[in-house]
Design a protein around this motif. Structure first.
Motif: not given
Length: 233
Positions: A32-44, A63-77
């Motif tokens: 669970f601690a590992i899962r929490m660290k990943e969640a905190q990283l996604v949040e950041k 404007v927004l260039p096509p950079s990879k900025l965002f964590p995926s919706v699956r990771q956020c979920n």
């Protein structure tokens, strides 16, 4: 064996027992601690991306260039589920709000792309092995709402779960709203209420319109929320 050695052995065994103690569904505290660290990283990462999108919004000439900025919706979920499982529902709601806000701002700016010159403002990409970043924001999905609602119920907040349900129904991509638009535009022949229950049409809406169509899991979660409120009708 000395008394000190016995005491140390018992302490080590106790520590090992605590680390192996299941948290939920057979998950250990270490897992669970590992899962929490990943969640905190996604949040950041989402917060960082949202800050960059806000800067572009303030700068009218960029404007927004096509950079990879965002964590995926699956990771956020997954992060939403983790915060909820930790009992920190407020944090889960904040992340949900950031998901909605980043999507709204991103698509607002994207509509202006043809009007403005390209700017290098967002030409930045995180190089993190555990999180795969993508060019589009994590727009909430059915799983997003279902995850939040189930955690709200488990934390004895069924009224919050029902508020989320009402919010979902107002979203433009909720299936009833998609069908209503199609009916107004004349894109559905002989419109009637049966359109809302036609499985083939619902599948087509999910595929072609990215419509949100409640599934069995979601409906069970919703029924659970009403039951917790004492509403069995």
């Amino acid at each position: 064996i000395s008394h000190h050695h016995k005491t140390t052995t018992r302490r080590n065994a106790s520590a090992a027992g605590k680390q192996a103690k299941p948290v939920k569904g057979g998950e250990t505290m270490d897992e669970f601690a590992i899962r929490m660290k990943e969640a905190q990283l996604v949040e950041k990462l989402l917060l960082d991306a949202l800050d960059k999108v806000k800067k572009v919004k303030r700068n009218k000439d960029s404007v927004l260039p096509p950079s990879k900025l965002f964590p995926s919706v699956r990771q956020c979920n997954a992060a939403l589920a983790t915060f909820g499982d930790a009992g920190d529902f407020i944090r889960a709601l904040r992340l949900f709000t950031q998901m909605r806000k980043s999507s709204s701002l991103f698509y607002m700016i994207s509509r202006e792309t043809d009007k403005n010159p390209r700017s290098p403002l967002l030409e930045h990409q995180h190089s993190l092995s555990s999180i795969n970043l993508i060019p589009v924001p994590p727009k909430p999905t059915l799983v997003t709402y279902s995850t939040l609602m189930s955690r709200a119920i488990s934390l004895r907040k069924p009224t919050v779960a029902l508020r989320l349900w009402r919010l979902l129904q107002t979203q433009p991509n909720f299936y009833t709203n998609v069908i209503s638009r199609k009916q107004r535009d004349g894109r559905i022949a002989n419109p009637d209420t049966s359109s809302y229950m036609d499985p083939s049409m619902l599948q087509r809406l999910e595929k072609e319109e990215s419509a949100i169509v409640p599934d069995v899991i979601f409906c069970n979660t919703l029924m659970n929320a009403y039951a917790k409120m004492g509403n069995y009708k």
